[in-house]
Design a protein around this motif. Structure first.
Motif, PDB file in Angstrom:
ATOM      1  N   ALA A 149       0.982  -1.372  -0.014  1.00 60.58           N
ATOM      2  CA  ALA A 149      -0.034   0.083   0.238  1.00 60.58           C
ATOM      3  C   ALA A 149       0.916   1.215  -0.069  1.00 60.58           C
ATOM      4  O   ALA A 149       2.114   1.094   0.276  1.00 60.58           O
ATOM      5  CB  ALA A 149      -0.931   0.071   1.299  1.00 60.58           C
ATOM      6  N   ALA A 150       0.516   2.524  -0.357  1.00 59.63           N
ATOM      7  CA  ALA A 150       1.006   3.713  -0.252  1.00 59.63           C
ATOM      8  C   ALA A 150       0.507   4.663   0.785  1.00 59.63           C
ATOM      9  O   ALA A 150      -0.840   4.646   0.808  1.00 59.63           O
ATOM     10  CB  ALA A 150       1.264   4.394  -1.733  1.00 59.63           C
ATOM     11  N   ALA A 151       1.055   5.539   1.655  1.00 62.71           N
ATOM     12  CA  ALA A 151       0.405   6.389   2.485  1.00 62.71           C
ATOM     13  C   ALA A 151       1.506   7.178   3.268  1.00 62.71           C
ATOM     14  O   ALA A 151       2.801   6.761   2.766  1.00 62.71           O
ATOM     15  CB  ALA A 151      -0.399   5.336   3.525  1.00 62.71           C
ATOM     16  N   PHE A 152       1.042   8.173   3.810  1.00 59.93           N
ATOM     17  CA  PHE A 152       2.151   8.915   4.718  1.00 59.93           C
ATOM     18  C   PHE A 152       2.989   9.790   3.893  1.00 59.93           C
ATOM     19  O   PHE A 152       4.087  10.147   4.389  1.00 59.93           O
ATOM     20  CB  PHE A 152       2.906   8.179   5.677  1.00 59.93           C
ATOM     21  N   HIS A 153       2.591  10.229   2.487  1.00 61.94           N
ATOM     22  CA  HIS A 153       3.629  10.866   1.602  1.00 61.94           C
ATOM     23  C   HIS A 153       3.619  12.566   2.132  1.00 61.94           C
ATOM     24  O   HIS A 153       4.827  13.126   2.002  1.00 61.94           O
ATOM     25  CB  HIS A 153       3.131  10.863   0.343  1.00 61.94           C
ATOM     26  N   VAL A 174      -4.341   7.393   1.217  1.00 64.63           N
ATOM     27  CA  VAL A 174      -3.986   5.936   1.271  1.00 64.63           C
ATOM     28  C   VAL A 174      -4.373   5.056   0.002  1.00 64.63           C
ATOM     29  O   VAL A 174      -5.626   5.123  -0.382  1.00 64.63           O
ATOM     30  CB  VAL A 174      -4.617   5.125   2.422  1.00 64.63           C
ATOM     31  N   LEU A 175      -3.410   4.582  -0.577  1.00 60.69           N
ATOM     32  CA  LEU A 175      -3.606   3.579  -1.817  1.00 60.69           C
ATOM     33  C   LEU A 175      -3.240   2.187  -1.859  1.00 60.69           C
ATOM     34  O   LEU A 175      -2.420   1.917  -1.271  1.00 60.69           O
ATOM     35  CB  LEU A 175      -2.820   4.294  -3.029  1.00 60.69           C
ATOM     36  N   GLY A 176      -4.036   1.449  -2.671  1.00 59.93           N
ATOM     37  CA  GLY A 176      -3.765   0.163  -2.352  1.00 59.93           C
ATOM     38  C   GLY A 176      -4.874  -0.678  -3.268  1.00 59.93           C
ATOM     39  O   GLY A 176      -5.774  -0.163  -3.724  1.00 59.93           O
ATOM     40  N   GLU A 177      -4.400  -2.095  -3.533  1.00 66.35           N
ATOM     41  CA  GLU A 177      -4.981  -2.843  -4.519  1.00 66.35           C
ATOM     42  C   GLU A 177      -6.339  -3.640  -3.697  1.00 66.35           C
ATOM     43  O   GLU A 177      -7.310  -3.922  -4.182  1.00 66.35           O
ATOM     44  CB  GLU A 177      -4.073  -3.961  -4.966  1.00 66.35           C
ATOM     45  N   GLU A 178      -6.296  -3.768  -2.257  1.00 72.07           N
ATOM     46  CA  GLU A 178      -6.892  -4.593  -1.479  1.00 72.07           C
ATOM     47  C   GLU A 178      -7.813  -3.834  -0.363  1.00 72.07           C
ATOM     48  O   GLU A 178      -7.151  -3.164   0.111  1.00 72.07           O
ATOM     49  CB  GLU A 178      -6.397  -5.754  -0.833  1.00 72.07           C
ATOM     50  N   GLN A 186      -5.508   3.049   6.809  1.00 71.88           N
ATOM     51  CA  GLN A 186      -6.542   4.238   7.079  1.00 71.88           C
ATOM     52  C   GLN A 186      -6.625   4.155   8.440  1.00 71.88           C
ATOM     53  O   GLN A 186      -6.307   5.298   9.234  1.00 71.88           O
ATOM     54  CB  GLN A 186      -7.779   3.970   6.563  1.00 71.88           C
ATOM     55  N   ALA A 187      -6.764   2.818   9.261  1.00 71.74           N
ATOM     56  CA  ALA A 187      -6.993   2.798  10.757  1.00 71.74           C
ATOM     57  C   ALA A 187      -5.775   3.127  11.376  1.00 71.74           C
ATOM     58  O   ALA A 187      -5.882   4.188  12.721  1.00 71.74           O
ATOM     59  CB  ALA A 187      -7.291   1.524  11.011  1.00 71.74           C
ATOM     60  N   LEU A 188      -4.582   2.773  10.961  1.00 65.13           N
ATOM     61  CA  LEU A 188      -3.390   3.156  11.480  1.00 65.13           C
ATOM     62  C   LEU A 188      -2.954   4.701  11.469  1.00 65.13           C
ATOM     63  O   LEU A 188      -2.780   5.372  12.375  1.00 65.13           O
ATOM     64  CB  LEU A 188      -2.029   2.347  10.631  1.00 65.13           C
ATOM     65  N   ALA A 189      -3.437   5.314  10.324  1.00 66.12           N
ATOM     66  CA  ALA A 189      -3.197   6.778  10.210  1.00 66.12           C
ATOM     67  C   ALA A 189      -4.220   7.555  11.562  1.00 66.12           C
ATOM     68  O   ALA A 189      -3.603   8.356  11.964  1.00 66.12           O
ATOM     69  CB  ALA A 189      -3.446   7.189   8.851  1.00 66.12           C
ATOM     70  N   GLY A 190      -5.397   6.765  11.309  1.00 61.15           N
ATOM     71  CA  GLY A 190      -6.321   7.316  12.386  1.00 61.15           C
ATOM     72  C   GLY A 190      -5.979   7.298  13.780  1.00 61.15           C
ATOM     73  O   GLY A 190      -6.726   7.889  14.660  1.00 61.15           O
ATOM     74  N   ARG A 191      -5.086   6.678  14.198  1.00 61.97           N
ATOM     75  CA  ARG A 191      -4.457   6.480  15.560  1.00 61.97           C
ATOM     76  C   ARG A 191      -3.930   7.658  15.990  1.00 61.97           C
ATOM     77  O   ARG A 191      -3.749   7.802  17.123  1.00 61.97           O
ATOM     78  CB  ARG A 191      -3.605   5.245  15.682  1.00 61.97           C
ATOM     79  N   ILE A 192      -3.311   8.422  14.959  1.00 62.36           N
ATOM     80  CA  ILE A 192      -2.788   9.491  15.258  1.00 62.36           C
ATOM     81  C   ILE A 192      -3.512  10.910  15.572  1.00 62.36           C
ATOM     82  O   ILE A 192      -4.265  11.142  14.564  1.00 62.36           O
ATOM     83  CB  ILE A 192      -1.665   9.834  14.145  1.00 62.36           C
ATOM     84  N   GLY A 194      -5.871  13.977  15.247  1.00 59.63           N
ATOM     85  CA  GLY A 194      -5.779  14.955  14.214  1.00 59.63           C
ATOM     86  C   GLY A 194      -5.616  14.489  12.593  1.00 59.63           C
ATOM     87  O   GLY A 194      -5.966  15.013  11.688  1.00 59.63           O
ATOM     88  N   MET A 195      -5.170  13.084  12.496  1.00 59.30           N
ATOM     89  CA  MET A 195      -4.886  12.665  11.173  1.00 59.30           C
ATOM     90  C   MET A 195      -5.756  11.614  10.828  1.00 59.30           C
ATOM     91  O   MET A 195      -6.691  10.985  11.838  1.00 59.30           O
ATOM     92  CB  MET A 195      -3.690  11.831  11.576  1.00 59.30           C
ATOM     93  N   ARG A 196      -6.487  12.018   9.542  1.00 61.50           N
ATOM     94  CA  ARG A 196      -7.409  10.690   9.029  1.00 61.50           C
ATOM     95  C   ARG A 196      -6.624  10.189   7.899  1.00 61.50           C
ATOM     96  O   ARG A 196      -6.026  10.830   7.005  1.00 61.50           O
ATOM     97  CB  ARG A 196      -8.473  11.543   8.479  1.00 61.50           C
ATOM     98  N   GLY A 197      -7.001   8.710   7.634  1.00 54.07           N
ATOM     99  CA  GLY A 197      -6.230   7.945   6.670  1.00 54.07           C
ATOM    100  C   GLY A 197      -7.378   8.180   5.512  1.00 54.07           C
ATOM    101  O   GLY A 197      -8.809   7.610   5.816  1.00 54.07           O
ATOM    102  N   VAL A 198      -7.487   8.659   4.259  1.00 51.71           N
ATOM    103  CA  VAL A 198      -8.509   8.763   3.323  1.00 51.71           C
ATOM    104  C   VAL A 198      -8.106   7.813   2.174  1.00 51.71           C
ATOM    105  O   VAL A 198      -7.000   7.892   1.451  1.00 51.71           O
ATOM    106  CB  VAL A 198      -8.764   9.999   2.820  1.00 51.71           C
ATOM    107  N   PHE A 199      -8.993   6.919   1.620  1.00 51.52           N
ATOM    108  CA  PHE A 199      -8.944   5.999   0.541  1.00 51.52           C
ATOM    109  C   PHE A 199      -8.646   6.975  -0.684  1.00 51.52           C
ATOM    110  O   PHE A 199      -9.492   7.849  -1.016  1.00 51.52           O
ATOM    111  CB  PHE A 199      -9.923   5.171   0.128  1.00 51.52           C
ATOM    112  N   ALA A 200      -7.608   6.849  -1.420  1.00 51.40           N
ATOM    113  CA  ALA A 200      -7.147   7.542  -2.765  1.00 51.40           C
ATOM    114  C   ALA A 200      -6.992   6.939  -3.927  1.00 51.40           C
ATOM    115  O   ALA A 200      -6.179   7.208  -4.765  1.00 51.40           O
ATOM    116  CB  ALA A 200      -6.235   8.566  -2.417  1.00 51.40           C
ATOM    117  N   GLY A 201      -7.555   5.659  -4.005  1.00 55.50           N
ATOM    118  CA  GLY A 201      -7.275   4.905  -5.318  1.00 55.50           C
ATOM    119  C   GLY A 201      -6.224   3.689  -5.411  1.00 55.50           C
ATOM    120  O   GLY A 201      -5.547   3.292  -4.441  1.00 55.50           O
ATOM    121  N   ARG A 202      -6.178   3.123  -6.380  1.00 61.38           N
ATOM    122  CA  ARG A 202      -5.265   2.032  -6.634  1.00 61.38           C
ATOM    123  C   ARG A 202      -3.757   2.372  -6.717  1.00 61.38           C
ATOM    124  O   ARG A 202      -3.365   3.789  -6.830  1.00 61.38           O
ATOM    125  CB  ARG A 202      -5.749   1.285  -7.832  1.00 61.38           C
TER     126      ARG A 202
END
Ligand SMILES: NC(=O)c1ccc[n+]([C@@H]2O[C@H](COP(=O)([O-])OP(=O)(O)OC[C@H]3O[C@@H](n4cnc5c(N)ncnc54)[C@H](OP(=O)(O)O)[C@@H]3O)[C@@H](O)[C@H]2O)c1
Length: 234
Positions: A149-153, A174-178, A186-192, A194-202
C-alpha cells in the motif's frame, strides 16, 4: 426474498468503519531518519508497538532508546520479520536495493510505502518518474509476495517529531489494491490524533500522490510552513 435499499443485506459498507489495528506491530525501515523517527514517535505515542529498523542495529537501538514509549530497534531484516505492517521510510536512492534485500522477510507482510521520488535543482523540487510508475509500484513489483500500500507521503517530519505538538492536522491519502489492506492503513493513520486516512485509489495513482510533495515543498519554501493536506467533503 428480494432485498430492499434499507435492508442490512444491501446496506453499503460505512467507509469509516475501520478495523482495530491496535494489536499490530509496526516496523519502520529507515526508522532512524526524520520521517521514520517521526512516524515511530506518533504511532508509539498512540499506543502502537513500533520497531525502528536501520541498516545498522546499533543506530536503531539508539534511536529507539531516545524515543522511549516501548519502541524497539533492530536491523531492517529483523524489523521486517517481527512486524505485521512495515513502513518503508528510506530515501528513494536506496528504495529498490533495500526492498530487494528484504524480499523474504517482507513476504506476507503489509508494506506501506511513503517514499517520494524527487529531484532538486535551482528551480526547486521536482517529481522523478520511476520506470515502474511510482515508488509504490516499484515496491509492488519487487515484492510479489507482500501486500503493498502507499501512504504518509504528505507529512512534515518536522511536525511529526515536535513533541510540543499534540495533534497532526492533516489527512493521509492511502492507496492500495485490496480494500482490507487499505482500511488497515487508514485505521493506522487514524490512531494519530488529528490525522485521517482517506482512500485515494489504486497503486497506479501513486505517482500523482508522491509527486505532489514537490508542490508542498514549494509551498513550504514560500510561506515558511510545514504544509499538510485536507480532503474536503469526506
Ligand atoms: N522527511 C519528510 O518530511 C518526509 C515526508 C514524507 C515522506 N518522506 C519520505 O520518507 C523517506 C525518508 O525520508 P527522510 O527524510 O527520513 O530520509 P533520511 O533521513 O535521509 O533517511 C532515512 C533513513 O534511511 C536510511 N538510509 C539512508 N540512505 C539509505 C540507502 N541508500 N539505503 C537504505 N537505507 C538508507 C538511513 O538509516 P540507517 O543509516 O540507519 O539505515 C536514514 O536514517 C524518503 O523516501 C522521503 O521521500 C519524507
Amino acid at each position: 426474498m428480494t432485498s430492499t435499499a434499507s435492508s442490512p443485506a444491501s446496506a453499503p459498507k460505512d467507509p469509516w468503519d475501520l478495523p482495530d489495528v491496535s494489536g499490530l506491530v509496526v516496523g519502520v525501515l529507515g526508522g532512524t531518519g526524520d520521517q521514520g523517527r517521526g512516524l515511530a514517535y506518533r504511532l508509539a505515542k498512540a499506543g502502537q508497538k513500533v520497531i525502528i529498523g536501520s541498516r545498522a542495529a546499533d543506530r536503531a537501538h539508539a534511536a529507539a532508546a531516545e524515543l522511549g514509549l516501548g519502541v524497539e530497534g533492530a536491523d531492517n531484516a529483523e524489523c521486517a520479520r517481527r512486524s505485521d505492517i512495515v513502513i518503508v521510510a528510506v530515501p528513494w536512492d536506496g528504495h529498490a536495493k533495500t526492498l530487494e534485500s528484504l524480499r523474504a522477510e517482507l513476504a506476507g507482510k503489509l508494506v506501506v510505502d511513503c517514499v517520494n521520488p524527487l529531484g532538486f535543482d535551482k528551480k526547486g523540487a521536482y517529481a522523478l518518474k520511476p520506470e515502474e510508475g511510482s515508488a509504490a509500484e516499484q515496491a509492488a513489483a519487487l515484492l510479489p509476495e507482500s501486500r503493498v500500500a502507499a501512504a504518509f507521503h504528505h507529512l512534515s517530519a518536522v511536525l511529526l517529531q515536535d513533541h510540543s505538538i499534540d495533534e497532526i492536522d492533516t489527512d493521509v491519502m492511502v492507496l492500495g489494491e485490496e480494500r482490507a489492506d487499505v482500511e488497515i492503513v487508514q485505521a493506522l493513520a487514524g490512531r494519530i490524533p488529528g490525522m485521517r486516512g482517506v482512500f485515494a485509489g489504486r497503486l497506479r495513482g501513486a505517482h500523482q500522490v508522491e509527486a505532489l510533495v514537490a508542490n508542498l515543498i514549494s509551498v513550504n519554501r514560500r510561506y515558511k510552513a510545514h504544509a499538510g493536506l485536507r480532503v474536503t467533503d469526506v
